[in-house]
Each structure stands twice: as C-alpha cells, then as structure tokens.
Design a protein around this motif. Structure first.
Motif, PDB file in Angstrom:
ATOM      1  N   THR A 178       0.822  -1.215   0.000  1.00  0.00           N
ATOM      2  CA  THR A 178       0.000   0.000   0.000  1.00  0.00           C
ATOM      3  C   THR A 178       0.852   1.259   0.000  1.00  0.00           C
ATOM      4  O   THR A 178       0.318   2.364  -0.086  1.00  0.00           O
ATOM      5  N   GLN A 179       2.167   1.101   0.106  1.00  0.00           N
ATOM      6  CA  GLN A 179       3.083   2.230   0.083  1.00  0.00           C
ATOM      7  C   GLN A 179       4.265   1.935  -0.833  1.00  0.00           C
ATOM      8  O   GLN A 179       4.588   0.772  -1.096  1.00  0.00           O
ATOM      9  N   ALA A 180       4.899   2.988  -1.296  1.00  0.00           N
ATOM     10  CA  ALA A 180       6.077   2.840  -2.152  1.00  0.00           C
ATOM     11  C   ALA A 180       6.966   4.060  -1.995  1.00  0.00           C
ATOM     12  O   ALA A 180       6.545   5.112  -1.498  1.00  0.00           O
ATOM     13  N   ILE A 181       8.213   3.908  -2.420  1.00  0.00           N
ATOM     14  CA  ILE A 181       9.127   5.044  -2.599  1.00  0.00           C
ATOM     15  C   ILE A 181       9.152   5.339  -4.085  1.00  0.00           C
ATOM     16  O   ILE A 181       9.287   4.434  -4.909  1.00  0.00           O
ATOM     17  N   THR A 182       9.002   6.595  -4.447  1.00  0.00           N
ATOM     18  CA  THR A 182       8.983   6.955  -5.857  1.00  0.00           C
ATOM     19  C   THR A 182       9.772   8.232  -6.123  1.00  0.00           C
ATOM     20  O   THR A 182       9.843   9.114  -5.270  1.00  0.00           O
ATOM     21  N   MET A 183      10.382   8.301  -7.290  1.00  0.00           N
ATOM     22  CA  MET A 183      10.899   9.590  -7.746  1.00  0.00           C
ATOM     23  C   MET A 183       9.742  10.586  -7.730  1.00  0.00           C
ATOM     24  O   MET A 183       8.614  10.252  -8.095  1.00  0.00           O
ATOM     25  N   GLY A 184      10.040  11.817  -7.350  1.00  0.00           N
ATOM     26  CA  GLY A 184       9.022  12.852  -7.383  1.00  0.00           C
ATOM     27  C   GLY A 184       8.815  13.398  -8.781  1.00  0.00           C
ATOM     28  O   GLY A 184       9.568  13.099  -9.710  1.00  0.00           O
ATOM     29  N   ILE A 185       7.785  14.198  -8.923  1.00  0.00           N
ATOM     30  CA  ILE A 185       7.466  14.748 -10.240  1.00  0.00           C
ATOM     31  C   ILE A 185       8.561  15.691 -10.716  1.00  0.00           C
ATOM     32  O   ILE A 185       8.954  15.669 -11.888  1.00  0.00           O
ATOM     33  N   SER A 186       9.103  16.508  -9.820  1.00  0.00           N
ATOM     34  CA  SER A 186      10.174  17.409 -10.250  1.00  0.00           C
ATOM     35  C   SER A 186      11.436  16.620 -10.598  1.00  0.00           C
ATOM     36  O   SER A 186      12.202  17.016 -11.478  1.00  0.00           O
ATOM     37  N   THR A 187      11.655  15.490  -9.916  1.00  0.00           N
ATOM     38  CA  THR A 187      12.792  14.618 -10.248  1.00  0.00           C
ATOM     39  C   THR A 187      12.636  14.092 -11.667  1.00  0.00           C
ATOM     40  O   THR A 187      13.579  14.119 -12.466  1.00  0.00           O
ATOM     41  N   ILE A 188      11.447  13.606 -11.987  1.00  0.00           N
ATOM     42  CA  ILE A 188      11.167  13.099 -13.333  1.00  0.00           C
ATOM     43  C   ILE A 188      11.335  14.202 -14.368  1.00  0.00           C
ATOM     44  O   ILE A 188      11.927  14.003 -15.431  1.00  0.00           O
ATOM     45  N   MET A 189      10.840  15.398 -14.046  1.00  0.00           N
ATOM     46  CA  MET A 189      10.870  16.505 -15.002  1.00  0.00           C
ATOM     47  C   MET A 189      12.282  17.026 -15.257  1.00  0.00           C
ATOM     48  O   MET A 189      12.524  17.698 -16.259  1.00  0.00           O
ATOM     49  N   ARG A 190      13.220  16.707 -14.370  1.00  0.00           N
ATOM     50  CA  ARG A 190      14.603  17.118 -14.606  1.00  0.00           C
ATOM     51  C   ARG A 190      15.323  16.217 -15.611  1.00  0.00           C
ATOM     52  O   ARG A 190      16.432  16.528 -16.035  1.00  0.00           O
ATOM     53  N   SER A 191      14.696  15.104 -15.990  1.00  0.00           N
ATOM     54  CA  SER A 191      15.282  14.240 -17.006  1.00  0.00           C
ATOM     55  C   SER A 191      15.411  15.011 -18.311  1.00  0.00           C
ATOM     56  O   SER A 191      14.540  15.804 -18.662  1.00  0.00           O
ATOM     57  N   LYS A 192      16.478  14.752 -19.044  1.00  0.00           N
ATOM     58  CA  LYS A 192      16.700  15.483 -20.292  1.00  0.00           C
ATOM     59  C   LYS A 192      15.672  15.123 -21.354  1.00  0.00           C
ATOM     60  O   LYS A 192      15.234  15.962 -22.136  1.00  0.00           O
ATOM     61  N   GLU A 193      15.290  13.846 -21.409  1.00  0.00           N
ATOM     62  CA  GLU A 193      14.273  13.384 -22.346  1.00  0.00           C
ATOM     63  C   GLU A 193      13.323  12.441 -21.622  1.00  0.00           C
ATOM     64  O   GLU A 193      13.718  11.771 -20.659  1.00  0.00           O
ATOM     65  N   ILE A 194      12.097  12.351 -22.118  1.00  0.00           N
ATOM     66  CA  ILE A 194      11.119  11.424 -21.566  1.00  0.00           C
ATOM     67  C   ILE A 194      10.515  10.610 -22.699  1.00  0.00           C
ATOM     68  O   ILE A 194      10.128  11.159 -23.736  1.00  0.00           O
ATOM     69  N   LEU A 195      10.451   9.289 -22.495  1.00  0.00           N
ATOM     70  CA  LEU A 195       9.812   8.378 -23.438  1.00  0.00           C
ATOM     71  C   LEU A 195       8.601   7.776 -22.743  1.00  0.00           C
ATOM     72  O   LEU A 195       8.744   7.012 -21.790  1.00  0.00           O
ATOM     73  N   LEU A 196       7.416   8.124 -23.219  1.00  0.00           N
ATOM     74  CA  LEU A 196       6.163   7.669 -22.610  1.00  0.00           C
ATOM     75  C   LEU A 196       5.539   6.585 -23.481  1.00  0.00           C
ATOM     76  O   LEU A 196       5.286   6.810 -24.669  1.00  0.00           O
ATOM     77  N   LEU A 197       5.284   5.421 -22.881  1.00  0.00           N
ATOM     78  CA  LEU A 197       4.697   4.292 -23.590  1.00  0.00           C
ATOM     79  C   LEU A 197       3.244   4.122 -23.168  1.00  0.00           C
ATOM     80  O   LEU A 197       2.949   4.047 -21.972  1.00  0.00           O
ATOM     81  N   VAL A 198       2.349   4.052 -24.158  1.00  0.00           N
ATOM     82  CA  VAL A 198       0.921   3.953 -23.867  1.00  0.00           C
ATOM     83  C   VAL A 198       0.312   2.892 -24.772  1.00  0.00           C
ATOM     84  O   VAL A 198       0.402   2.984 -25.993  1.00  0.00           O
ATOM     85  N   SER A 199      -0.332   1.895 -24.163  1.00  0.00           N
ATOM     86  CA  SER A 199      -0.877   0.791 -24.955  1.00  0.00           C
ATOM     87  C   SER A 199      -2.223   0.348 -24.411  1.00  0.00           C
ATOM     88  O   SER A 199      -2.415   0.237 -23.194  1.00  0.00           O
ATOM     89  N   GLY A 200      -3.148   0.087 -25.320  1.00  0.00           N
ATOM     90  CA  GLY A 200      -4.415  -0.529 -24.943  1.00  0.00           C
ATOM     91  C   GLY A 200      -5.562   0.433 -24.768  1.00  0.00           C
ATOM     92  O   GLY A 200      -5.392   1.606 -24.438  1.00  0.00           O
ATOM     93  N   GLU A 201      -6.749  -0.088 -24.984  1.00  0.00           N
ATOM     94  CA  GLU A 201      -7.969   0.711 -24.866  1.00  0.00           C
ATOM     95  C   GLU A 201      -8.148   1.270 -23.469  1.00  0.00           C
ATOM     96  O   GLU A 201      -8.694   2.363 -23.282  1.00  0.00           O
ATOM     97  N   SER A 202      -7.666   0.536 -22.466  1.00  0.00           N
ATOM     98  CA  SER A 202      -7.841   0.979 -21.075  1.00  0.00           C
ATOM     99  C   SER A 202      -7.090   2.274 -20.783  1.00  0.00           C
ATOM    100  O   SER A 202      -7.400   2.961 -19.805  1.00  0.00           O
ATOM    101  N   LYS A 203      -6.100   2.622 -21.615  1.00  0.00           N
ATOM    102  CA  LYS A 203      -5.333   3.846 -21.402  1.00  0.00           C
ATOM    103  C   LYS A 203      -5.808   4.992 -22.317  1.00  0.00           C
ATOM    104  O   LYS A 203      -5.209   6.068 -22.307  1.00  0.00           O
ATOM    105  N   ASN A 204      -6.866   4.748 -23.065  1.00  0.00           N
ATOM    106  CA  ASN A 204      -7.356   5.744 -24.011  1.00  0.00           C
ATOM    107  C   ASN A 204      -7.769   7.040 -23.313  1.00  0.00           C
ATOM    108  O   ASN A 204      -7.395   8.137 -23.745  1.00  0.00           O
ATOM    109  N   GLN A 205      -8.513   6.923 -22.239  1.00  0.00           N
ATOM    110  CA  GLN A 205      -8.986   8.117 -21.544  1.00  0.00           C
ATOM    111  C   GLN A 205      -7.831   8.860 -20.883  1.00  0.00           C
ATOM    112  O   GLN A 205      -7.804  10.100 -20.878  1.00  0.00           O
TER     113      GLN A 205
END
Length: 246
Positions: A178-205
């Motif tokens: 029920t808990q996790a450690i995660t990179m924060g949003i600003s940590t992610i946004m400091r990446s030089k490039e981002i590759l976002l993978l999206v697959s399936g009807e369930s991710k359409n919305q």
C-alpha cells in the motif's frame, strides 16, 4: 511532444526498444530511467533480443528506477529489483552491482532512503532518458493525483485504484503493498528526455486527458506538457478517436 502512432503493443515495444538502442549506441554511458509494470515488458524483451543478436553493450550504462514497494526486498518476486533483474539486467552485460539503482524497500528509515536516492541521481548528473508509463488516473511513477509538481523522491500511499491495478501481480489482495518510494514529479521533469509508452484501450482516456486536458496536479502526467523533450509511443487502441490539441 512528439507522438508516434503504432499498430499494437508489439510494434510499440519494438519502436521503444529501437529508440533506446539508438540512444545507447550514440551515448554508451547514458543514464536511463527505468519503469516497471506491464507496459515496458515487451520493450525489455526486445532489448535483450538485440543484445544477444547484435551485441549492443550496456557495460557503461547506468540505470535509475522510478520506484519500489515499501516492505519488499530485492529477492521478493514482486519487488521491482526482482522484476528488473528477471526482465532485463540478468540478460544483458550491465554491471548490476555498480550501475543499476533502485530505491530500497526493506530498510527502517524510508525518509532517509528518499534523500539518499535523490542525492544519488543528482550526484550522477541526472537522468538522460526517462521511460514512463501512465496510470489510468494519470499517475507517473507512483505519484498519485494531488502530488505536488515540486515533489522530489518521497514515500507515497498508493491510491486504491493503483492497488487494484497492481493486484494482478500478487497471489492475494492482502499481499499487495500500500506504500512505495517513488521519484518525485520534479525529479522526473529534470530528465533530459522522456519516453512515454501507452498501450491498450484501457489507457485511451488517460491519454486523452494528457493531450487535451489542463495541466493540473489532479492529473500528474499533465505536467509532461511542460517538458521540452517528450516522445509518446502509443498504439491504435490507446489513441483511437483522440483529437489532439497540444
């Protein structure tokens, strides 16, 4: 944002692997941000196939995973360390001990671990290419709706929808963390490039909300609109019927 539309999950996985392979070949010491879950499995399989067939080397590559469940050690088959070893690291020539980093989920002081991990990323100059998936509620990493855009690596309480989505990986509901450690949003946004993978009807919305909705902390992935270098690879089922306004 650059959007690459592909036929299906298999083509998405192949295109994503080709993207990463080209980056690794052009920059052998690249620092990759790694994602887990169901979406990137096919990409990792293609990376392994390429390594075995073409000899693409990862000896100098460094990786930083987005997150890890609290309470699981790296030997637990549901931990993300185990996932990465089984799906990628054990099958390529990367230096697992020195060059692969994942938050530790089995230590006493989780806040200290968050500080350590954030400093570790900064110490090595940040992530060059961060691989991401997107949750149905817009979470990236384990940054659930309402997470501050200024957040750094932190402990999160997982949303019920995320816990339900993760339940398929566990034998019993009671075993799902029920808990996790995660990179924060600003940590992610400091990446030089981002590759976002999206697959399936369930991710359409979710993809619709990302591309056409407003930038808001109630839909964490929306912040990606503010990043200067985002590539989205989405299959037909995920992108079907979308009118894109970005």
């Amino acid at each position: 944002m650059k959007i690459i539309e592909v036929k299906d999950y298999m083509e998405m996985s192949q295109k994503a692997a080709e993207y990463i392979i080209e980056k690794v070949c052009n920059q052998p010491n690249i620092k990759l941000g790694m994602a887990t879950g169901g979406t990137p499995v096919g990409m990792y399989k293609k990376l392994v196939e390429d390594h075995q067939k073409n000899g693409t080397s990862y000896k100098k590559v460094m990786t930083f995973n987005l997150d890890e469940y609290i309470g699981l050690n790296g030997d637990n088959k549901n931990s993300y360390r185990y996932y990465m070893n089984e799906n990628l690291f054990n099958h390529i020539d990367i230096d697992k001990k020195r060059n692969t980093f994942i938050p530790r989920g089995d230590i006493k002081d989780y806040n200290e671990e968050c500080l350590r991990y954030e400093d570790l990323i900064d110490k090595h100059g940040g992530v060059d290419v961060q691989i991401l998936g997107i949750g149905n509620n817009g979470h990236i990493g384990f940054n659930e709706p309402g997470t501050s855009f200024q957040s750094v690596t932190h402990v999160v309480n997982l949303a019920s929808s995320t816990i339900q989505a993760n339940a398929r990986f566990f034998e019993r509901m009671e075993e799902v963390p029920t808990q996790a450690i995660t990179m924060g949003i600003s940590t992610i946004m400091r990446s030089k490039e981002i590759l976002l993978l999206v697959s399936g009807e369930s991710k359409n919305q979710a993809l619709h909300s990302l591309l056409n909705g407003e930038i808001t902390e109630s839909f964490p992935a929306s912040i990606l609109k503010n990043h200067p270098c985002v590539t989205i690879i989405a299959d037909k089922a995920a992108i079907a019927g979308l009118k894109i306004h970005i």
